[in-house]
Design an enzyme around this catalytic site. Structure first.
Site, PDB file in Angstrom:
ATOM      1  N   LYS A   1      56.842  55.456  -1.309  1.00  0.00           N
ATOM      2  CA  LYS A   1      56.830  56.838  -1.782  1.00  0.00           C
ATOM      3  C   LYS A   1      57.435  56.975  -3.173  1.00  0.00           C
ATOM      4  O   LYS A   1      56.922  57.736  -3.999  1.00  0.00           O
ATOM      5  CB  LYS A   1      57.556  57.754  -0.796  1.00  0.00           C
ATOM      6  CG  LYS A   1      59.046  57.529  -0.665  1.00  0.00           C
ATOM      7  CD  LYS A   1      59.661  58.506   0.323  1.00  0.00           C
ATOM      8  CE  LYS A   1      61.142  58.276   0.510  1.00  0.00           C
ATOM      9  NZ  LYS A   1      61.929  58.503  -0.709  1.00  0.00           N
ATOM     10  N   THR A   2      58.537  56.243  -3.452  1.00  0.00           N
ATOM     11  CA  THR A   2      59.155  56.346  -4.776  1.00  0.00           C
ATOM     12  C   THR A   2      58.180  55.861  -5.846  1.00  0.00           C
ATOM     13  O   THR A   2      58.081  56.448  -6.933  1.00  0.00           O
ATOM     14  CB  THR A   2      60.459  55.523  -4.830  1.00  0.00           C
ATOM     15  OG1 THR A   2      61.336  55.984  -3.802  1.00  0.00           O
ATOM     16  CG2 THR A   2      61.144  55.681  -6.174  1.00  0.00           C
TER      17      THR A   2
ATOM     18  N   GLN B   1      61.455  60.772  10.077  1.00  0.00           N
ATOM     19  CA  GLN B   1      62.764  60.305   9.629  1.00  0.00           C
ATOM     20  C   GLN B   1      63.732  61.467   9.374  1.00  0.00           C
ATOM     21  O   GLN B   1      64.709  61.325   8.649  1.00  0.00           O
ATOM     22  CB  GLN B   1      62.621  59.466   8.351  1.00  0.00           C
ATOM     23  CG  GLN B   1      61.852  58.168   8.564  1.00  0.00           C
ATOM     24  CD  GLN B   1      61.881  57.284   7.334  1.00  0.00           C
ATOM     25  OE1 GLN B   1      62.884  56.659   7.017  1.00  0.00           O
ATOM     26  NE2 GLN B   1      60.764  57.215   6.639  1.00  0.00           N
TER      27      GLN B   1
ATOM     28  N   ASP C   1      61.648  65.089  -3.178  1.00  0.00           N
ATOM     29  CA  ASP C   1      61.689  63.900  -2.321  1.00  0.00           C
ATOM     30  C   ASP C   1      62.499  64.205  -1.060  1.00  0.00           C
ATOM     31  O   ASP C   1      63.336  65.108  -1.050  1.00  0.00           O
ATOM     32  CB  ASP C   1      62.317  62.746  -3.099  1.00  0.00           C
ATOM     33  CG  ASP C   1      62.126  61.412  -2.402  1.00  0.00           C
ATOM     34  OD1 ASP C   1      61.288  61.328  -1.479  1.00  0.00           O
ATOM     35  OD2 ASP C   1      62.820  60.451  -2.782  1.00  0.00           O
ATOM     36  N   GLU C   2      62.252  63.428  -0.001  1.00  0.00           N
ATOM     37  CA  GLU C   2      62.983  63.573   1.274  1.00  0.00           C
ATOM     38  C   GLU C   2      62.946  65.028   1.763  1.00  0.00           C
ATOM     39  O   GLU C   2      63.951  65.589   2.194  1.00  0.00           O
ATOM     40  CB  GLU C   2      64.442  63.102   1.111  1.00  0.00           C
ATOM     41  CG  GLU C   2      64.601  61.673   0.642  1.00  0.00           C
ATOM     42  CD  GLU C   2      64.228  60.633   1.688  1.00  0.00           C
ATOM     43  OE1 GLU C   2      63.745  61.023   2.765  1.00  0.00           O
ATOM     44  OE2 GLU C   2      64.405  59.430   1.433  1.00  0.00           O
TER      45      GLU C   2
ATOM     46  N   ARG D   1      64.109  49.692   9.596  1.00  0.00           N
ATOM     47  CA  ARG D   1      64.942  49.038   8.571  1.00  0.00           C
ATOM     48  C   ARG D   1      64.655  47.537   8.530  1.00  0.00           C
ATOM     49  O   ARG D   1      64.982  46.866   7.553  1.00  0.00           O
ATOM     50  CB  ARG D   1      66.440  49.221   8.858  1.00  0.00           C
ATOM     51  CG  ARG D   1      66.986  50.651   8.903  1.00  0.00           C
ATOM     52  CD  ARG D   1      66.572  51.471   7.721  1.00  0.00           C
ATOM     53  NE  ARG D   1      65.369  52.221   8.032  1.00  0.00           N
ATOM     54  CZ  ARG D   1      64.597  52.801   7.120  1.00  0.00           C
ATOM     55  NH1 ARG D   1      64.890  52.703   5.847  1.00  0.00           N
ATOM     56  NH2 ARG D   1      63.512  53.475   7.472  1.00  0.00           N
TER      57      ARG D   1
END
Length: 745
Positions: A32-33, A249, A218-219, A604
């Site tokens: 995404k970044t 998330q 973002d987020e 993770r």
């Protein structure tokens, strides 16, 4: 070759979709970044958008720095005009320019959690409120929740028309008045005051709307109500809003995050385009299949399924141990085994649901001489010696920060006790002046006696520091403060390991000041303090330092945003993960949040994932028998390796069933097979059907977590009852009666 050729199909769609509202559903590890930064570059290079018309907002300084660095590397000259910032830092910049319209000074101070707690103690004392009945943390949490919902003290009084609610509303009002008197804001105020500014002054809102015509957040799954209001107001005029996030998330409900901001985005923006990023670049397929099979059990989510071009990889490993000590020993033995196979310690992480679980893992790691570091979320700027010295700098900079003055008036010790401080405070309140101004008038304060001379000397010291600040750099001022107060000498004389550690912290503070002086365009004491105010917003993983080749131990919440080749998740038991409070709450969204946390933990892992549980675990000094977590049960057999002889396990299962022990069917049976079926009874965990309730509508009931409340509605739901209760402390909740176990009062 174009830089956009390196993107996959969905990433390209997201990058090239620049006009109108866009929801980018970006699963864990899907880049995404990368997509956001390429979208910024595309807007500038291909669409001709001025960099200063682009705003990107995220949650942590670390994420903002990474995004800015990536964009700068791709864009080159002109990237310095991009606005890439955290919510709080961006709102602080707006308020520094315009807050005078709301009756505050532009040089306001930002109070951190410690400052807020100190102020709240004073508020409760002034109001003669028993802090056992209304603890500081409880009052601050209630006020924070109100601010996250953009509710003023007056709103809170309307929302909570009961005795406790009215008291909290009064505390909230007094707390806000004290903040205003000190020219201070807390972190929640930064957002709420900016929204208030936009609502009260449409011309200022329009200025920022015209300035930032393209907005990316973002987020987005972690935003709360006031952040939603802020973003929606800012994007209202041009509607070029791109929000990026993953509802799977969303794990910060306890911090006020509202998952419905992302789930309902298309309702707020009916013409929004939705693009799903599902190709994962982090994990093996078996790990992703395990994650997908767990999270699919949540109802409140947007459908997506992670996949990868990587190999299937190893199966997910699961083992149940007899107790928590055996579990920790097993995990550490596996870590040592991997190390002997050439895996670096830094490529391994142990994750757990609560901080309390770390103790035994630490103990076993120490026994094996395995280096480790614990991520606890403690910021450098929250350490005592740093807060002391920063308070000196704040007092040099401004007279209105009463908390900072009171913190240092007897640090190092000057013989100024609490009685003297209280008399100074009373004098300041009676004359409506700041605490420091009262210090400067020490000779006029009655009943100070011999302490007046000590207070006067402290006032002279501050005047001396202010004169020094006018002709010195910040680092020189800090050296002078350390020398004049004897702060450093006291620590050197102490000579303990703790004192040496504090001296190292002070040296690091000076390093930070020098770095600021070397890199700021126009370095100033006020500028440095404002920059450090933003630092304290992102404690914990945002400030994680390179601890070398060590195994990292951390909670699952702290692990979000990180990745490791090998991940161990301990305590996979009912009552531990998911936690007991979520299980008995009767609120299905509580379990869904726990499941999202499990999904975050699983994703993770890049190469290997190890899950473990204990049949027996000490809780509050007593042994408790817990069945394996339902999240283990939700992973199909073909993705998980249980490492047991199935035939012998099945025989033991049959014997246990005959004796009335826990078994279940389907995946529940498989889970029992792996565990060995020892000593927990099925009846201890089965929810029994309810024929009738001992309470009715209008009755007062008590809940183990939420306390007292009044029953509003009761409706039949299959073999259970759905009950709506208005609780005194937390308001209206809906729950199933069999889980809630409400008691009539």
């Amino acid at each position: 070759m174009s830089i956009y050729d390196t993107l996959n199909k969905e990433q390209k769609e997201a990058v090239f979709c620049t006009e109108g509202p866009l929801l980018m559903l970006a699963g864990a590890g899907t880049g995404k970044t990368r997509s956001i930064t390429h979208r910024i570059v595309y807007l500038v290079e291909q669409k001709g958008v001025n960099p200063w018309n682009i705003l990107a907002i995220t949650f942590t300084n670390k994420a903002a720095r990474e995004m800015k660095e990536r964009a700068s590397a791709l864009l080159g000259p002109g990237s310095e005009d991009l606005w890439i910032s955290t919510f709080h830092a961006f709102c602080s910049r707006i308020l520094r320019r315009n807050i005078e319209l709301l009756g505050y000074n532009r040089n306001f101070t930002i109070y951190d959690e410690s400052d807020q707690k100190t102020l709240m103690k004073e508020v409760l004392k002034e109001m003669n409120i028993d802090n056992k009945q209304f603890p500081e943390k409880m009052a601050l949490a209630a006020i924070s929740r109100a601010k996250e919902e953009c509710r003023t003290p007056e709103d809170y009084r309307i929302d909570h028309d009961d005795y406790r609610g009215r008291i909290i509303a009064d505390i909230y009002e007094r707390y806000q008045n004290r903040l205003r008197k000190n020219d201070a804001l807390d972190f929640d105020d930064l957002l709420m005051k900016t929204v208030e500014l936009f609502q009260s002054y449409p011309d200022i809102l329009e200025y920022y709307q015209d300035r930032f015509r393209y907005i990316m957040v973002d987020e987005y799954q972690d935003t709360n109500t006031v952040q939603f209001l802020f973003v929606s107001m800012l994007a209202r005029k041009y509607r070029n809003l791109c929000v990026v996030g993953d509802d799977d998330q969303s794990i910060y409900k306890f911090r006020g995050a509202n998952i419905f901001n992302i789930l309902n985005f298309e309702k707020v923006f009916p013409d929004a385009r939705v693009i799903r990023l599902e190709e994962n670049y982090r994990s093996t397929q078996n790990i992703l299949d395990a994650a997908n099979s767990v999270i699919v059990n949540n109802e409140g989510r947007k459908e997506k399924k992670l996949w990868t071009r990587k190999d299937k990889g190893e199966l997910v490993h699961y083992k149940q141990y007899d107790n928590e000590y055996d579990e920790a020993e097993g995990v550490v033995s596996r870590i040592r085994f991997l190390m002997m196979r050439g895996v670096e310690y830094q490529d391994m992480a142990v994750l757990y649901r609560t901080n309390a679980q770390s103790r035994i893992f630490e103990e076993k790691l120490k026994q094996r001489n395995i280096p480790y570091a614990i991520v606890r979320g403690v910021s450098f700027y929250d350490r005592k010696e740093i807060k002391d010295l920063m308070s000196y700098l704040r007092v040099v900079d401004t007279s209105s920060d009463d908390l900072a003055v009171r913190r240092i008036i007897n640090v190092p010790r000057r013989g100024i006790g609490q009685t003297t401080i209280a008399r100074i405070q009373d004098y300041a309140i009676s004359r409506e002046i700041s605490f420091l101004e009262a210090v400067f008038q020490a000779d006029q304060i009655p009943d100070l006696g011999r302490a007046a001379g000590k207070v006067r000397k402290f006032g002279d010291l501050i005047r001396d520091f202010r004169e020094t600040a006018m002709e010195s750099e910040i680092s020189e001022l800090m050296d002078y403060i350390l020398e004049t107060t004897g702060y450093r000498l006291d620590l050197e004389a102490e000579g303990t390991d703790e004192a040496r550690s504090r001296l190292d912290d002070i040296d690091e503070l000076i390093n930070d000041i020098v770095y600021y002086e070397d890199h700021a365009e126009e370095p100033s004491l006020r500028g440095f303090l404002e920059e450090k105010d933003m630092y304290t917003l992102n404690a914990g993983i945002d400030n994680l330092e390179d601890d070398g080749n060590k195994v990292l131990l951390m909670t699952l919440h702290n692990a979000k945003g990180l990745e490791f080749a090998n991940v161990f998740i301990g305590g996979m038991e009912e009552g531990v993960f998911p936690g007991y409070a979520a299980m008995v709450s009767g609120d299905p969204t509580e379990i869904e949040e726990e499941r999202r946390l499990c999904y975050v933990g699983i994703t993770r892992a890049k190469e290997r994932l190890f899950l473990s549980s204990a049949r027996r675990r000490m809780t509050r000094g007593q042994a408790q028998y817990n069945p394996p977590s339902r999240f283990i049960d939700e992973i199909p057999e073909n993705y998980i390796d249980v490492g047991l002889d199935r035939k012998s396990a099945r025989s033991e299962l049959e014997r246990a069933e005959r004796n009335g022990y826990y078994s279940g069917t389907g995946n529940r049976r498989r889970k029992a097979e792996m565990s060995g079926i020892k000593p927990y009874k099925l009846d201890d965990y089965r929810v029994k059907p309810l024929d009738r309730l001992e309470y009715g509508v209008g009755d007062t009931v008590k809940h183990i977590k939420f306390g007292r409340g009044v029953v509003l509605e009761i409706s039949r739901s299959g073999k259970d009852y759905e009950v709506a209760v208005d609780f005194d402390r937390v308001g209206r909740k809906k729950m199933f009666a069999s889980f809630a176990k409400l008691k009539k009062v």
